[in-house]
Enzyme design. Structure first.
Site, PDB file in Angstrom:
ATOM      1  N   HIS A  46       3.137   6.906  -6.886  1.00 25.40           N
ATOM      2  CA  HIS A  46       2.383   8.105  -7.268  1.00 25.40           C
ATOM      3  C   HIS A  46       3.315   9.321  -7.285  1.00 25.40           C
ATOM      4  O   HIS A  46       3.211  10.195  -8.165  1.00 25.40           O
ATOM      5  CB  HIS A  46       1.241   8.302  -6.282  1.00 25.40           C
ATOM      6  CG  HIS A  46       0.099   9.107  -6.801  1.00 25.40           C
ATOM      7  ND1 HIS A  46      -1.041   9.339  -6.067  1.00 25.40           N
ATOM      8  CD2 HIS A  46      -0.100   9.779  -7.952  1.00 25.40           C
ATOM      9  CE1 HIS A  46      -1.877  10.081  -6.744  1.00 25.40           C
ATOM     10  NE2 HIS A  46      -1.325  10.369  -7.905  1.00 25.40           N
ATOM     11  N   HIS A 106       0.836  -1.213   0.000  1.00 26.44           N
ATOM     12  CA  HIS A 106       0.000   0.000   0.000  1.00 26.44           C
ATOM     13  C   HIS A 106       0.866   1.256   0.000  1.00 26.44           C
ATOM     14  O   HIS A 106       0.678   2.163  -0.829  1.00 26.44           O
ATOM     15  CB  HIS A 106      -0.918  -0.018   1.222  1.00 26.44           C
ATOM     16  CG  HIS A 106      -1.755   1.210   1.368  1.00 26.44           C
ATOM     17  ND1 HIS A 106      -3.072   1.284   0.973  1.00 26.44           N
ATOM     18  CD2 HIS A 106      -1.468   2.446   1.878  1.00 26.44           C
ATOM     19  CE1 HIS A 106      -3.549   2.479   1.215  1.00 26.44           C
ATOM     20  NE2 HIS A 106      -2.587   3.212   1.769  1.00 26.44           N
ATOM     21  N   GLU A 107       1.790   1.338   0.938  1.00 26.01           N
ATOM     22  CA  GLU A 107       2.595   2.556   1.044  1.00 26.01           C
ATOM     23  C   GLU A 107       3.473   2.752  -0.185  1.00 26.01           C
ATOM     24  O   GLU A 107       3.741   3.885  -0.597  1.00 26.01           O
ATOM     25  CB  GLU A 107       3.442   2.518   2.319  1.00 26.01           C
ATOM     26  CG  GLU A 107       2.629   2.527   3.609  1.00 26.01           C
ATOM     27  CD  GLU A 107       1.653   3.698   3.705  1.00 26.01           C
ATOM     28  OE1 GLU A 107       1.951   4.779   3.145  1.00 26.01           O
ATOM     29  OE2 GLU A 107       0.594   3.530   4.340  1.00 26.01           O
ATOM     30  N   HIS A 151       1.673   4.663  -2.796  1.00 25.71           N
ATOM     31  CA  HIS A 151       1.839   6.117  -2.646  1.00 25.71           C
ATOM     32  C   HIS A 151       3.182   6.562  -3.223  1.00 25.71           C
ATOM     33  O   HIS A 151       3.281   7.613  -3.881  1.00 25.71           O
ATOM     34  CB  HIS A 151       1.793   6.494  -1.165  1.00 25.71           C
ATOM     35  CG  HIS A 151       0.438   6.466  -0.543  1.00 25.71           C
ATOM     36  ND1 HIS A 151      -0.637   7.146  -1.054  1.00 25.71           N
ATOM     37  CD2 HIS A 151      -0.008   5.865   0.602  1.00 25.71           C
ATOM     38  CE1 HIS A 151      -1.693   6.963  -0.283  1.00 25.71           C
ATOM     39  NE2 HIS A 151      -1.344   6.186   0.727  1.00 25.71           N
TER      40      HIS A 151
END
Length: 693
Positions: free
Chosen positions: A481, A474-475, A478
């Protein structure tokens, strides 16, 4: 007037000479921060004044570009300082944080309440011609909107009042965050006798001993994470210890420890935010937040949460029936309690799916999960490689630095991984940037991921839970992104999107942890290298469908609690600390999620997402983003797949990168979504995922 210059000996005086502008953490000392903040604030004020008073005709270059280029010194010091605040804080760091927080709020107001700069932005937008890039048009319009939402049209008296409110709110958010960290430390559960740790693995017992030794204590210390559920509660067979840890978690901030009591801060923040929202022309703070996000209205937020809550609560109570049967098989007269849930959920899951979560851990060693899982999946999708740079130093022991390259060898940026808990590090997991990518400034991204895994004893492997594996993916979503940003202006780089959109790309990245090819690559026994057995994998997949009722309900309870506090007018906010728990109970009851067996993921008194700032009235964002996420997972698996690869291919990755990850906030994020999907999102994939159809 403060000096805009800084002595050359201060490491913030000039851009870092290290690769990619990585801050020279080894050169930074605490005494460097105050003078660097002073000079940085003064320097940017001078730059803003030069823009506002420029006698030349208004252009994009002397207004928008100049604004986006201002504050370089302040950016450098803030990047380092707030990294330490969240990941390696000391008492002195926290003291400086309390000093600078209101000054930074006032500094922000100096820009957003300056009529001269607002007028120039409006004029710059009016003077554009057909050759102006779409990103420039969008960013100018965004500035106009931000000025207006910040109060530029208020009277002079109301602007003065707004400045006061902003300063008080920022100070209180800082105090709340600091007290939450203090509350985790104060609520740590000391266990003198190893016999009380029944059911815990040898590795966990070893890490608890390490935690005690780190704090100069005998025996074992169970430190707490930020959310209500604590891992030990789901692992120990000692019911008394489970209750003790669970109760300690729930009681944080409620006044049992006066130094970490947050109740008055909760009330003050709710009231001040409501007052500010009304001053700005909004019904309440939640209305203000929703209108600046993709949700648009609180009716939209309330409607989605209300649609999900009843079915989630029903599913949770059906799960509770199964757990009660399992508990009473051990103790016929026992009544299921919240601190029993995780243990018996694991047991029921294990019995139903022949699955043992602890048996999975030896196959989930941290370094292998990262290099052969998280990084490998990114390579398969996007062609990037990450190479560790031990010559580059992070900000604390254990921080690892990786250089990121494109498939053709082009340098992309730096990635820092900080995976272990330490004293002074807040709980949870998060991503932030030390430097944002920007074509205007010539910067490449420097990105940080944080987890808070208990550090094992020296020489022992770091074995993860499946939840921690998902968090790592998940991290890194980010991080991608931010790494893939291809925009001109730093203010719209990477994750600078609305709060209810920012979690979407990171949630999509979780899907690759489950992909058979990726799993086979990283899930190998840390001693033998043996692949995770196929039947264990099948059991893991099947078992994940169990417990969704609990997970969804505890999340929704927190999200609806956040909305309840922030849909109040100033007059409706309770007035005494003793009313906080009663308000919370009434709000959960009204929302239909007041389940003693399923407490909110965060109670008000340690809800740092909302009262520490950042997700205030925006905690709904996770589920809002999951609508986009679930729809996009379907796209990867169905439309973007090549044969049976489930979407794990360079064509799909490049499409996702170009349409979404590279765009930042350089256009309407929902336009980026429609670019990818060819339509607006639909909620049915999420309802199927959560068993709510």
């Amino acid at each position: 007037m403060p000096s805009t210059s800084l002595p050359a000996a201060n490491p913030f005086a000039a851009p870092s000479p290290l690769p990619y502008g990585l801050p020279d953490f080894a050169a930074v000392r605490v005494e460097h921060f105050r003078p660097a903040f002073e000079a940085g604030l003064a320097q940017q004020r001078a730059e803003w004044e030069a823009i506002a008073s420029n006698p030349e005709p208004v252009t994009v270059a002397n207004t928008l570009d100049a604004l986006e280029s201002s504050g370089a010194l302040l950016d450098r010091v803030q990047a380092v300082f707030f990294t330490l605040v969240s990941s390696a804080a000391t008492d002195e760091i926290r003291t400086i944080e309390a000093e600078v927080a209101p000054r930074l709020a006032d500094h922000s107001d100096a820009l957003w309440l300056d009529d001269r700069i607002y007028t120039r932005i409006v004029e710059a937008a009016r003077n554009l011609d057909e050759s102006t890039p779409a990103e420039t048009r969008w960013v100018l319009d965004r500035y106009r909107t931000l000025f207006e939402r910040a109060g530029i049209t208020l009277s002079a008296a109301d602007k003065a009042h707004l400045r006061e409110l902003n300063g008080r709110i920022t100070s209180l958010e800082t105090q709340f965050s600091q007290r939450v960290v203090a509350g985790m430390e104060a609520a740590a559960v000391h266990v003198p006798d190893v016999g009380e740790l029944a059911g815990l693995s040898a590795g966990t017992v070893s890490s608890l001993r390490e935690a005690a030794q780190d704090r100069d204590r005998e025996g074992y210390l169970i430190t707490l994470g930020l959310p209500t559920p604590q891992p030990v509660v789901g692992q120990t067979t000692n019911r008394t210890l489970r209750e003790r840890v669970h109760t300690a978690s729930l009681s944080r901030g409620t006044g049992l420890d006066s130094a970490s009591d947050t109740r008055q801060i909760v009330l003050d923040l709710a009231r001040l935010r409501a007052e500010r929202a009304q001053l700005l022309g909004y019904a309440h703070h939640a209305d203000y937040v929703a209108q600046g996000a993709t949700a648009g209205t609180t009716d939209a937020v309330n409607g989605m949460l209300a649609r999900l809550a009843p079915a989630a609560a029903r599913n949770a109570m059906r799960e509770a029936e199964d757990l009660t049967i399992a508990l009473q098989a051990d103790s016929p007269d026992a009544q299921l309690a919240a601190w029993d849930w995780a243990v018996y959920a694991d047991r029921v899951r294990g019995q139903r799916y022949a699955f043992d979560e602890e048996a999975l851990r030896p196959y989930l060693e941290l370094d292998r999960v990262l290099t052969d899982g998280v990084f490998y999946a990114a390579g398969q999708l996007y062609g990037i490689t990450l190479t560790e740079r031990p010559d580059l130093i992070g900000y604390a022991d254990g921080v690892r630095v990786f250089e990121v390259h494109e498939a053709d060898g082009t340098a992309l940026g730096l990635f820092l991984g900080d995976y272990y808990a330490r004293e002074g590090k807040r709980g949870g997991a998060w991503m932030h940037t030390l430097l944002d990518a920007s074509e205007l400034l010539g910067h490449r991204p420097v990105v940080v991921n944080n987890l808070t895994i208990n550090r094992p004893a020296p020489g022992e492997p770091t074995l993860l839970t499946w939840d921690e594996v998902i968090t790592a993916f998940h991290e890194f979503g980010h991080a991608l992104h931010a790494l893939f940003t291809a925009v001109r202006y730093p203010s719209v780089a990477g994750t600078s999107v609305p709060r209810d959109f920012v979690e979407y790309p990171s949630q999509v990245n979780e899907m690759w942890a489950w992909h058979p090819q990726v799993l086979a690559h990283f899930a190998r026994h840390h001693l033998t290298g043996e692949a995770l057995p196929v039947d264990t994998l099948d059991q893991l997949r099947a078992s994940q469908a169990y417990g969704v009722g609990f997970d969804t309900t505890e999340y929704l309870a927190a999200a609806m609690l956040d909305q309840a506090w922030h849909q109040l007018t100033p007059e409706q906010v309770p007035t005494t600390p003793g009313e906080v728990e009663a308000f919370e109970a009434a709000a959960l009851q009204k929302a239909g999620v007041a389940l003693d067996l399923v407490p909110p993921r965060y109670r008000s008194t340690y809800f740092n997402h909302t009262f520490g700032g950042g997700y205030d009235a925006g905690y709904y964002s996770y589920i809002w983003s999951q609508v986009l996420d679930a729809d996009t997972v379907d796209w990867f698996r169905d439309e973007a797949a090549e044969g049976t690869d489930g979407g794990l291919n360079r064509t799909a990755g490049q499409r996702f990168r170009e349409a979404l990850l590279s765009r930042g906030h350089a256009r309407d994020p929902l336009a980026s979504y429609r670019d990818l999907r060819g339509r607006d999102s639909v909620i049915e994939p999420l309802l199927r995922r959560k068993g709510l159809l």
